[in-house]
Motif scaffolding. Sequence first.
Motif, PDB file in Angstrom:
ATOM      1  N   LYS A  12     -13.473  12.521 -45.766  1.00 20.87           N
ATOM      2  CA  LYS A  12     -14.408  13.151 -44.942  1.00 20.87           C
ATOM      3  C   LYS A  12     -15.326  14.094 -45.520  1.00 20.87           C
ATOM      4  O   LYS A  12     -16.450  14.203 -45.690  1.00 20.87           O
ATOM      5  CB  LYS A  12     -13.832  13.245 -43.395  1.00 20.87           C
ATOM      6  CG  LYS A  12     -15.038  13.638 -42.618  1.00 20.87           C
ATOM      7  CD  LYS A  12     -14.237  14.097 -41.352  1.00 20.87           C
ATOM      8  CE  LYS A  12     -15.385  15.028 -40.559  1.00 20.87           C
ATOM      9  NZ  LYS A  12     -14.884  15.442 -39.264  1.00 20.87           N
ATOM     10  N   TYR A 353     -23.398   5.160 -51.627  1.00 21.55           N
ATOM     11  CA  TYR A 353     -23.337   5.416 -50.201  1.00 21.55           C
ATOM     12  C   TYR A 353     -24.611   4.683 -49.681  1.00 21.55           C
ATOM     13  O   TYR A 353     -24.389   4.122 -48.477  1.00 21.55           O
ATOM     14  CB  TYR A 353     -24.032   7.105 -50.181  1.00 21.55           C
ATOM     15  CG  TYR A 353     -24.492   7.360 -48.997  1.00 21.55           C
ATOM     16  CD1 TYR A 353     -23.707   7.586 -47.922  1.00 21.55           C
ATOM     17  CD2 TYR A 353     -26.055   7.630 -48.736  1.00 21.55           C
ATOM     18  CE1 TYR A 353     -24.076   8.103 -46.673  1.00 21.55           C
ATOM     19  CE2 TYR A 353     -26.557   8.183 -47.544  1.00 21.55           C
ATOM     20  CZ  TYR A 353     -25.454   8.282 -46.341  1.00 21.55           C
ATOM     21  OH  TYR A 353     -26.114   8.569 -45.369  1.00 21.55           O
ATOM     22  N   LYS A 357     -23.677   2.631 -46.187  1.00 21.74           N
ATOM     23  CA  LYS A 357     -24.047   3.117 -45.182  1.00 21.74           C
ATOM     24  C   LYS A 357     -24.560   2.133 -44.049  1.00 21.74           C
ATOM     25  O   LYS A 357     -25.598   1.209 -44.608  1.00 21.74           O
ATOM     26  CB  LYS A 357     -25.097   4.103 -45.410  1.00 21.74           C
ATOM     27  CG  LYS A 357     -25.762   4.604 -44.152  1.00 21.74           C
ATOM     28  CD  LYS A 357     -27.006   5.861 -44.707  1.00 21.74           C
ATOM     29  CE  LYS A 357     -27.612   6.511 -43.454  1.00 21.74           C
ATOM     30  NZ  LYS A 357     -28.408   5.270 -42.845  1.00 21.74           N
ATOM     31  N   GLN A 358     -24.334   2.028 -43.143  1.00 21.12           N
ATOM     32  CA  GLN A 358     -25.012   1.039 -41.787  1.00 21.12           C
ATOM     33  C   GLN A 358     -26.418   1.869 -41.330  1.00 21.12           C
ATOM     34  O   GLN A 358     -26.338   3.034 -41.285  1.00 21.12           O
ATOM     35  CB  GLN A 358     -24.048   0.949 -40.917  1.00 21.12           C
ATOM     36  CG  GLN A 358     -22.825   0.168 -41.538  1.00 21.12           C
ATOM     37  CD  GLN A 358     -21.849  -0.124 -40.070  1.00 21.12           C
ATOM     38  OE1 GLN A 358     -21.723   0.449 -38.969  1.00 21.12           O
ATOM     39  NE2 GLN A 358     -20.692  -0.903 -40.485  1.00 21.12           N
ATOM     40  N   LYS A 359     -27.332   0.996 -41.018  1.00 22.92           N
ATOM     41  CA  LYS A 359     -28.435   1.483 -40.338  1.00 22.92           C
ATOM     42  C   LYS A 359     -28.285   2.412 -39.019  1.00 22.92           C
ATOM     43  O   LYS A 359     -27.444   2.038 -38.248  1.00 22.92           O
ATOM     44  CB  LYS A 359     -29.531   0.558 -40.103  1.00 22.92           C
ATOM     45  CG  LYS A 359     -30.103  -0.044 -41.227  1.00 22.92           C
ATOM     46  CD  LYS A 359     -31.219  -1.185 -40.786  1.00 22.92           C
ATOM     47  CE  LYS A 359     -31.822  -1.734 -41.991  1.00 22.92           C
ATOM     48  NZ  LYS A 359     -32.935  -2.668 -41.786  1.00 22.92           N
ATOM     49  N   GLY A 360     -28.994   3.350 -38.949  1.00 21.84           N
ATOM     50  CA  GLY A 360     -28.710   4.326 -37.652  1.00 21.84           C
ATOM     51  C   GLY A 360     -27.428   5.282 -37.838  1.00 21.84           C
ATOM     52  O   GLY A 360     -27.342   5.851 -36.689  1.00 21.84           O
ATOM     53  N   THR A 361     -26.812   5.299 -38.844  1.00 22.31           N
ATOM     54  CA  THR A 361     -25.723   6.240 -39.007  1.00 22.31           C
ATOM     55  C   THR A 361     -25.761   6.880 -40.382  1.00 22.31           C
ATOM     56  O   THR A 361     -26.342   6.457 -41.240  1.00 22.31           O
ATOM     57  CB  THR A 361     -24.339   5.405 -38.796  1.00 22.31           C
ATOM     58  OG1 THR A 361     -23.937   4.639 -39.818  1.00 22.31           O
ATOM     59  CG2 THR A 361     -24.319   4.590 -37.670  1.00 22.31           C
ATOM     60  N   TRP A 362     -24.882   8.072 -40.397  1.00 23.64           N
ATOM     61  CA  TRP A 362     -25.083   8.882 -41.514  1.00 23.64           C
ATOM     62  C   TRP A 362     -23.764   8.007 -42.400  1.00 23.64           C
ATOM     63  O   TRP A 362     -23.581   8.432 -43.867  1.00 23.64           O
ATOM     64  CB  TRP A 362     -24.763  10.341 -41.389  1.00 23.64           C
ATOM     65  CG  TRP A 362     -25.735  11.061 -41.104  1.00 23.64           C
ATOM     66  CD1 TRP A 362     -26.258  11.147 -39.620  1.00 23.64           C
ATOM     67  CD2 TRP A 362     -26.720  11.394 -41.789  1.00 23.64           C
ATOM     68  NE1 TRP A 362     -27.581  11.993 -39.799  1.00 23.64           N
ATOM     69  CE2 TRP A 362     -27.866  12.196 -41.280  1.00 23.64           C
ATOM     70  CE3 TRP A 362     -27.074  11.441 -43.214  1.00 23.64           C
ATOM     71  CZ2 TRP A 362     -28.894  12.823 -41.707  1.00 23.64           C
ATOM     72  CZ3 TRP A 362     -27.857  11.984 -43.809  1.00 23.64           C
ATOM     73  CH2 TRP A 362     -29.071  12.602 -43.024  1.00 23.64           C
ATOM     74  N   GLY A 363     -22.881   7.271 -41.673  1.00 25.87           N
ATOM     75  CA  GLY A 363     -21.643   6.721 -42.521  1.00 25.87           C
ATOM     76  C   GLY A 363     -20.604   7.804 -42.905  1.00 25.87           C
ATOM     77  O   GLY A 363     -19.830   7.599 -43.721  1.00 25.87           O
ATOM     78  N   LYS A 366     -14.430   8.632 -40.686  1.00 26.33           N
ATOM     79  CA  LYS A 366     -13.663   9.120 -39.371  1.00 26.33           C
ATOM     80  C   LYS A 366     -12.296   9.393 -39.891  1.00 26.33           C
ATOM     81  O   LYS A 366     -11.501   8.796 -40.610  1.00 26.33           O
ATOM     82  CB  LYS A 366     -13.517   8.019 -38.444  1.00 26.33           C
ATOM     83  CG  LYS A 366     -14.996   7.546 -38.011  1.00 26.33           C
ATOM     84  CD  LYS A 366     -15.083   6.332 -36.863  1.00 26.33           C
ATOM     85  CE  LYS A 366     -16.490   6.220 -36.283  1.00 26.33           C
ATOM     86  NZ  LYS A 366     -16.588   5.139 -35.108  1.00 26.33           N
TER      87      LYS A 366
END
Length: 410
Positions: A12, A353, A357-363, A366
């Motif tokens: 992270k 990256y 990365k998925q749309k709408g998130t910074w990826g 967690k």
Amino acid sequence: MKDRKLNQWLWKWHFIAGLISLPFVLVLSVTGAMYLFNPQVEDDYKSSMTKVINNKASKLSYQEQWLIAKKNMKKPLNSMIVSNDNQLATEFIAGRFSHKKSVFVDPNTGEVTGKFSPKDTWMYTIRKLHGELLGGSFGTKIIELIACWMIVLIITGLYVWWPFKRGVRGVFLPRLNEGKRTFFRDLHAVLGFWFSGLLLLTLAGGLPWTDVFGGEFKWIQKVTNTGYPKTWSGRGLTSEIEGEALTLDKMIEIAKGQNLKGELYVGLPKSEKSTFSVFNKTFDLDAQRMLHFDQYDGSLIKKHTWSDVGVLMRSRMWVMAFHQGQFGGWNFWIMFGVALMLTIMSIAAIASYILRKQKGTWGVPKVPKTFSVSSSIIIIIGILCVLLPLFGLSVLLIYVTTLFQRKAAQ
């Protein structure tokens, strides 16, 4: 076996730090590769000033050339370069480092063929971009902070790279047939592993130039008396004023008689009581000498060899010279390779990256809520905070920000 929760936590922070640092790392790697060619650029710029036609049987004396150079420079002259090449103008130097300026005198005619400062070429802008992002003291501190986090990125990256189950593909060699995302991820990680040692050595060579770490390092040198000897530059040494001072020609004759390796310099006296100095510039550091002579009778007052220099200064000068690729062709190509690989690694990280990365998130990866940082990790972070003060300040800011966020969420 690795601790999976620790691996996720380090991943992270590696991810966040990398995302923030990447634009700066790209600037550092590209400008660093370019600045390796600075000597060639400067030599090309000075070529019209340095090359002269040796068409006279007799030349002006060095003493006469010195007087001509003094008349054509506002600042006091510090030194001159002794050359055996009859096709070169004599170079006299004033100032130091980026404030250095040279004046060239044709020994055949006495004509000043030109003046040169490192600021005169476009490489000076590259250097300022590499060292301070063209932002002065504030920019220097940004570069230092990025360099500190790059060390953390290498350490955390090595832990994240280390496989849960060992195998060759994807660990020591990138996987080529498992999709773009896997390829770019492996390219970043595998290159990072193979070049990690050289990257750390390169960063060690750059940190002494910084404001905070560099200033701290100089302070430690002073306190521990592990820098240059006080008399290395002639401080505290005096000539006995008696009769006429030696001519520069006589001093150069003495200097040549020392048979020093590399480029030979004569340091010019600043006053009637100061000394002539003879020194050489060579990146065979053990062959460096600094000799101080009485300017009236030519007697040797003080001789310094590289062994007289403190261990911290010797280490510092070595890593700084290595950082600039100054130990010869092998060093130049290693540093060029490091800069090239760092650029490729950075581009591969960006590509990985974007594909992840998925749309709408910074990826951002967690971390399990049950994870807590162990005392050993806190000790390691504490050591890094002490060694790298700007990193320590950034960790403190992260910690305070996290506390506020937790309170706001309650």
